[in-house]
Design a protein around this motif. Structure first.
Motif, PDB file in Angstrom:
ATOM      1  N   PHE A   1       0.834  -1.202   0.000  1.00 63.33           N
ATOM      2  CA  PHE A   1       0.000   0.000   0.000  1.00 63.33           C
ATOM      3  C   PHE A   1       0.874   1.259   0.000  1.00 63.33           C
ATOM      4  O   PHE A   1       0.680   2.166  -0.810  1.00 63.33           O
ATOM      5  CB  PHE A   1      -0.938  -0.018   1.215  1.00 63.33           C
ATOM      6  CG  PHE A   1      -1.725   1.247   1.400  1.00 63.33           C
ATOM      7  CD1 PHE A   1      -2.766   1.567   0.543  1.00 63.33           C
ATOM      8  CD2 PHE A   1      -1.418   2.133   2.428  1.00 63.33           C
ATOM      9  CE1 PHE A   1      -3.495   2.753   0.702  1.00 63.33           C
ATOM     10  CE2 PHE A   1      -2.139   3.316   2.598  1.00 63.33           C
ATOM     11  CZ  PHE A   1      -3.175   3.617   1.732  1.00 63.33           C
ATOM     12  N   VAL A   2       1.872   1.299   0.903  1.00 65.62           N
ATOM     13  CA  VAL A   2       2.699   2.515   0.970  1.00 65.62           C
ATOM     14  C   VAL A   2       3.513   2.686  -0.310  1.00 65.62           C
ATOM     15  O   VAL A   2       3.701   3.796  -0.800  1.00 65.62           O
ATOM     16  CB  VAL A   2       3.610   2.563   2.232  1.00 65.62           C
ATOM     17  CG1 VAL A   2       2.783   2.759   3.484  1.00 65.62           C
ATOM     18  CG2 VAL A   2       4.508   1.361   2.352  1.00 65.62           C
ATOM     19  N   ALA A   3       3.974   1.577  -0.891  1.00 72.07           N
ATOM     20  CA  ALA A   3       4.793   1.694  -2.104  1.00 72.07           C
ATOM     21  C   ALA A   3       3.940   2.138  -3.299  1.00 72.07           C
ATOM     22  O   ALA A   3       4.438   2.773  -4.223  1.00 72.07           O
ATOM     23  CB  ALA A   3       5.479   0.370  -2.405  1.00 72.07           C
ATOM     24  N   TYR A   4       2.640   1.812  -3.260  1.00 74.07           N
ATOM     25  CA  TYR A   4       1.779   2.244  -4.358  1.00 74.07           C
ATOM     26  C   TYR A   4       1.636   3.772  -4.338  1.00 74.07           C
ATOM     27  O   TYR A   4       1.767   4.435  -5.372  1.00 74.07           O
ATOM     28  CB  TYR A   4       0.391   1.589  -4.269  1.00 74.07           C
ATOM     29  CG  TYR A   4      -0.497   2.061  -5.393  1.00 74.07           C
ATOM     30  CD1 TYR A   4      -0.328   1.556  -6.683  1.00 74.07           C
ATOM     31  CD2 TYR A   4      -1.465   3.046  -5.189  1.00 74.07           C
ATOM     32  CE1 TYR A   4      -1.108   2.022  -7.741  1.00 74.07           C
ATOM     33  CE2 TYR A   4      -2.240   3.509  -6.234  1.00 74.07           C
ATOM     34  CZ  TYR A   4      -2.063   2.987  -7.510  1.00 74.07           C
ATOM     35  OH  TYR A   4      -2.827   3.456  -8.549  1.00 74.07           O
ATOM     36  N   TRP A   5       1.400   4.337  -3.164  1.00 72.92           N
ATOM     37  CA  TRP A   5       1.159   5.774  -3.074  1.00 72.92           C
ATOM     38  C   TRP A   5       2.439   6.596  -2.964  1.00 72.92           C
ATOM     39  O   TRP A   5       2.439   7.796  -3.228  1.00 72.92           O
ATOM     40  CB  TRP A   5       0.202   6.091  -1.908  1.00 72.92           C
ATOM     41  CG  TRP A   5      -1.194   5.685  -2.294  1.00 72.92           C
ATOM     42  CD1 TRP A   5      -1.875   4.585  -1.879  1.00 72.92           C
ATOM     43  CD2 TRP A   5      -2.036   6.344  -3.239  1.00 72.92           C
ATOM     44  NE1 TRP A   5      -3.106   4.519  -2.491  1.00 72.92           N
ATOM     45  CE2 TRP A   5      -3.230   5.582  -3.340  1.00 72.92           C
ATOM     46  CE3 TRP A   5      -1.915   7.503  -4.012  1.00 72.92           C
ATOM     47  CZ2 TRP A   5      -4.282   5.955  -4.180  1.00 72.92           C
ATOM     48  CZ3 TRP A   5      -2.978   7.878  -4.849  1.00 72.92           C
ATOM     49  CH2 TRP A   5      -4.146   7.100  -4.926  1.00 72.92           C
ATOM     50  N   LEU A   6       3.523   5.950  -2.538  1.00 69.28           N
ATOM     51  CA  LEU A   6       4.806   6.651  -2.403  1.00 69.28           C
ATOM     52  C   LEU A   6       5.826   5.888  -3.251  1.00 69.28           C
ATOM     53  O   LEU A   6       6.591   5.057  -2.732  1.00 69.28           O
ATOM     54  CB  LEU A   6       5.238   6.696  -0.925  1.00 69.28           C
ATOM     55  CG  LEU A   6       4.191   7.266   0.047  1.00 69.28           C
ATOM     56  CD1 LEU A   6       4.575   6.987   1.489  1.00 69.28           C
ATOM     57  CD2 LEU A   6       4.015   8.768  -0.165  1.00 69.28           C
ATOM     58  N   PRO A   7       5.852   6.139  -4.562  1.00 66.43           N
ATOM     59  CA  PRO A   7       6.663   5.326  -5.477  1.00 66.43           C
ATOM     60  C   PRO A   7       8.141   5.286  -5.114  1.00 66.43           C
ATOM     61  O   PRO A   7       8.832   4.311  -5.419  1.00 66.43           O
ATOM     62  CB  PRO A   7       6.467   5.997  -6.834  1.00 66.43           C
ATOM     63  CG  PRO A   7       5.326   6.920  -6.684  1.00 66.43           C
ATOM     64  CD  PRO A   7       5.114   7.203  -5.246  1.00 66.43           C
ATOM     65  N   GLN A   8       8.626   6.324  -4.421  1.00 62.09           N
ATOM     66  CA  GLN A   8      10.053   6.330  -4.062  1.00 62.09           C
ATOM     67  C   GLN A   8      10.415   5.170  -3.123  1.00 62.09           C
ATOM     68  O   GLN A   8      11.585   4.840  -2.977  1.00 62.09           O
ATOM     69  CB  GLN A   8      10.461   7.687  -3.448  1.00 62.09           C
ATOM     70  CG  GLN A   8       9.817   8.070  -2.126  1.00 62.09           C
ATOM     71  CD  GLN A   8       8.525   8.846  -2.275  1.00 62.09           C
ATOM     72  OE1 GLN A   8       7.673   8.500  -3.091  1.00 62.09           O
ATOM     73  NE2 GLN A   8       8.364   9.890  -1.469  1.00 62.09           N
ATOM     74  N   LEU A   9       9.397   4.546  -2.505  1.00 64.43           N
ATOM     75  CA  LEU A   9       9.692   3.439  -1.582  1.00 64.43           C
ATOM     76  C   LEU A   9       9.796   2.087  -2.294  1.00 64.43           C
ATOM     77  O   LEU A   9      10.185   1.087  -1.700  1.00 64.43           O
ATOM     78  CB  LEU A   9       8.601   3.339  -0.499  1.00 64.43           C
ATOM     79  CG  LEU A   9       8.394   4.574   0.388  1.00 64.43           C
ATOM     80  CD1 LEU A   9       7.269   4.323   1.383  1.00 64.43           C
ATOM     81  CD2 LEU A   9       9.682   4.907   1.142  1.00 64.43           C
ATOM     82  N   ARG A  10       9.429   2.072  -3.583  1.00 61.93           N
ATOM     83  CA  ARG A  10       9.363   0.782  -4.294  1.00 61.93           C
ATOM     84  C   ARG A  10      10.714   0.100  -4.402  1.00 61.93           C
ATOM     85  O   ARG A  10      10.785  -1.121  -4.488  1.00 61.93           O
ATOM     86  CB  ARG A  10       8.752   0.973  -5.687  1.00 61.93           C
ATOM     87  CG  ARG A  10       7.266   1.236  -5.600  1.00 61.93           C
ATOM     88  CD  ARG A  10       6.632   1.422  -6.969  1.00 61.93           C
ATOM     89  NE  ARG A  10       5.379   2.150  -6.805  1.00 61.93           N
ATOM     90  CZ  ARG A  10       4.737   2.778  -7.767  1.00 61.93           C
ATOM     91  NH1 ARG A  10       5.221   2.787  -8.993  1.00 61.93           N
ATOM     92  NH2 ARG A  10       3.607   3.414  -7.521  1.00 61.93           N
ATOM     93  N   VAL A  11      11.785   0.888  -4.417  1.00 58.91           N
ATOM     94  CA  VAL A  11      13.115   0.292  -4.570  1.00 58.91           C
ATOM     95  C   VAL A  11      13.572  -0.390  -3.273  1.00 58.91           C
ATOM     96  O   VAL A  11      14.528  -1.167  -3.274  1.00 58.91           O
ATOM     97  CB  VAL A  11      14.178   1.350  -4.966  1.00 58.91           C
ATOM     98  CG1 VAL A  11      13.909   1.890  -6.344  1.00 58.91           C
ATOM     99  CG2 VAL A  11      14.228   2.494  -3.939  1.00 58.91           C
ATOM    100  N   LEU A  12      12.870  -0.101  -2.179  1.00 59.10           N
ATOM    101  CA  LEU A  12      13.330  -0.633  -0.879  1.00 59.10           C
ATOM    102  C   LEU A  12      12.845  -2.051  -0.655  1.00 59.10           C
ATOM    103  O   LEU A  12      11.773  -2.441  -1.137  1.00 59.10           O
ATOM    104  CB  LEU A  12      12.793   0.243   0.259  1.00 59.10           C
ATOM    105  CG  LEU A  12      13.280   1.678   0.323  1.00 59.10           C
ATOM    106  CD1 LEU A  12      12.637   2.397   1.491  1.00 59.10           C
ATOM    107  CD2 LEU A  12      14.799   1.700   0.472  1.00 59.10           C
ATOM    108  N   PRO A  13      13.587  -2.838   0.126  1.00 62.29           N
ATOM    109  CA  PRO A  13      13.067  -4.157   0.491  1.00 62.29           C
ATOM    110  C   PRO A  13      11.773  -3.983   1.311  1.00 62.29           C
ATOM    111  O   PRO A  13      11.628  -2.983   2.028  1.00 62.29           O
ATOM    112  CB  PRO A  13      14.179  -4.771   1.347  1.00 62.29           C
ATOM    113  CG  PRO A  13      15.187  -3.707   1.584  1.00 62.29           C
ATOM    114  CD  PRO A  13      14.898  -2.554   0.689  1.00 62.29           C
ATOM    115  N   LYS A  14      10.863  -4.949   1.185  1.00 63.05           N
ATOM    116  CA  LYS A  14       9.533  -4.805   1.792  1.00 63.05           C
ATOM    117  C   LYS A  14       9.582  -4.436   3.279  1.00 63.05           C
ATOM    118  O   LYS A  14       8.802  -3.625   3.764  1.00 63.05           O
ATOM    119  CB  LYS A  14       8.751  -6.102   1.607  1.00 63.05           C
ATOM    120  CG  LYS A  14       8.375  -6.282   0.166  1.00 63.05           C
ATOM    121  CD  LYS A  14       7.766  -7.610  -0.125  1.00 63.05           C
ATOM    122  CE  LYS A  14       7.454  -7.654  -1.619  1.00 63.05           C
ATOM    123  NZ  LYS A  14       7.028  -8.958  -2.085  1.00 63.05           N
TER     124      LYS A  14
END
Ligand code: FAD
Length: 418
Positions: free
Chosen positions: A353-366
């Protein structure tokens, strides 16, 4: 702004609207009624007719918003139980949900009105259509509302599992998404009740099928409470007149409403609200708790921001839930702290959910997405109970509210929030 769910100008020249309960809405009812009395009618031969007591257009207000009709409650609104469970048990055992009224086969011809006006495109209002791939694209009106009921209950069979999925935050189907249509009067809770009962007869009856009705009873409860509690639901101390020392710090409040607090779970939810006008029930509880408990910000600022943004805004459900969330509602047992680490672990364990709305977090491990440290905005406040995942929901007390803050607020919101 008057949003009558059904407004028909019949040949008898009556305007029908749903009865409201809160002060601003009641005032609109009075103004509409007064203005209608002055409407100059055209006779069939085109002459102007002076309005008088027999020919003036009348506003007919009809109770229609709740699942249980106000006249069928086993108590008057003034003696409504202060605890939801007592209310629910009472109505479930002593009241019956009325059937929907059959749709007339014909309503007769539409009145001849030369210029209906037009609804402007959103671009004319300086807005853009949001591109959201993981949510429900809300379309207004009764047909879309009935289609959603049909899709959720019958086509996708999701009513069977509602209780297990309802605390989700991402996607169109974790919950019914009926609320915007209910709030605008395009969907009747009595229709939903009938469809639940039909589903239980024809497919399956389980905790999930019941739980949709359980939630609709909450909705009813807040509506009836707004009659009992009047304007106190808009006041800082709420119906219980709790004294609390709220802050109205504009920097902290802006960080919250713009999704810039440094806590991805809060920021993702607030960005969703800003972009789509919707937020899950889980998200609403979390961001409300964060604003009032971790930031100590005046809960009415949060409620007013929700009022500005929500597609499903309804004064009774909004201010009712906010008073509960802020611990000033009539049931002190609802006074709960939502720990962000615990909520993240339970409701967004993969950080999807957070990675969907905050794309900058997508590169991070879950496992890092909820607490990304230096890779994200620095948290604007520390959490009351720290960043440990084991913090349980806690009940917290409140302090004393200052008169200066109270006066500043009065200026913003007028009489309703005194
Ligand atoms: C701080 C806060 C503010 C809120 N403001 C509003 C508001 O302005 N308008 C609004 O309709 N709801 C409000 N809610 C209640 C709830 O969050 C939404 O009704 C729900 O998230 C809508 O999504 P849904 O239709 O998928 O709900 P579902 O989970 O599918 O529930 C079905 C229906 O039950 C009713 N319902 C569910 N939960 C609640 C609840 N806690 N209180 C009242 N009714 C409920 C709604 O009509 C909803 O459509 C608020 C909740 C909180 C915590």
């Amino acid at each position: 702004f008057f949003r009558p769910p059904v407004t028909l100008v019949s040949l008898k020249l009556e305007v029908y609207a749903q009865k409201e309960t809160c002060s601003e809405e009641l005032n609109v009812e009075r103004l509409v009624s007064k203005s209608l009395q002055k409407v100059v009618l055209s006779s069939s031969i085109g002459q102007s007719v002076k309005p008088n007591s027999t020919n003036s257009t009348k506003l007919e207000l009809i109770w229609g918003s709740s699942m249980y009709h106000i006249d069928d409650l086993p108590f008057s609104c003034n003696s409504l139980p202060d605890v939801y469970t007592q209310f629910r048990k009472s109505v479930e055992s002593k009241s019956k949900v009325r059937s929907c009224i059959k749709i007339p086969t014909s309503l007769g011809p539409a009145p001849s009105i030369k210029d209906w006006g037009c609804i402007p495109e959103i671009t004319v209002l300086g807005l853009e259509k949001a591109k959201v791939s993981k949510g429900l694209a809300f379309v207004g009106g009764e047909s879309a509302a009935v289609s959603r009921v049909c899709e959720y209950f019958w086509t996708k069979n999701l009513l069977r599992t509602y209780k297990e999925t309802r605390n989700g935050m991402l996607g169109p189907d974790y919950s019914t998404k009926f609320s915007p249509w209910l709030a605008s009067g395009s969907l009747s809770p009595r229709f939903i009740y009938e469809e639940v009962k039909r589903f239980e007869r024809e497919r399956e009856s389980n905790d999930s099928t019941y739980w949709v009705l359980f939630e609709l009873i909450w909705r009813d409860y807040f509506r009836f409470l707004s009659i009992k509690q009047g304007n106190s639901i808009f006041h800082a101390g709420g119906p219980r007149k709790v004294e609390a020392n709220w802050s109205q710090n504009p920097t902290l409040f802006d960080a919250w409403r713009n999704g810039q607090t440094g806590y991805p779970l809060i920021d993702a939810n607030m960005k969703e609200l800003l972009t789509t006008g919707f937020m899950s029930n889980r998200g609403r509880q979390i961001v409300c708790s964060f604003l009032v408990r971790d930031m100590n910000i005046d809960w009415r600022m949060g409620a007013e921001w929700f009022e500005t943004c929500l597609l499903d805004y309804d004064p009774c459900s909004n201010y009712g839930n906010w008073t509960y969330g802020a611990g000033v509602g009539n049931d002190p047992r609802e006074d709960r702290y939502f720990s962000i680490p615990k909520q993240a672990q339970n409701y967004d364990p993969e950080g999807e959910f957070v990675a969907y709305w905050l794309p900058q977090l997508r590169v991070l491990p879950k496992e890092k997405r909820h607490f990304p440290g230096l890779l994200y905005i620095k948290p604007v406040v520390a959490l009351k109970f720290g960043n440990t995942k084991t913090t349980n929901n806690k009940t917290m007390g409140s302090g004393t509210r200052t008169t200066a803050d109270e006066n500043r607020w009065k200026g913003r919101k007028g009489n309703r929030t005194q």
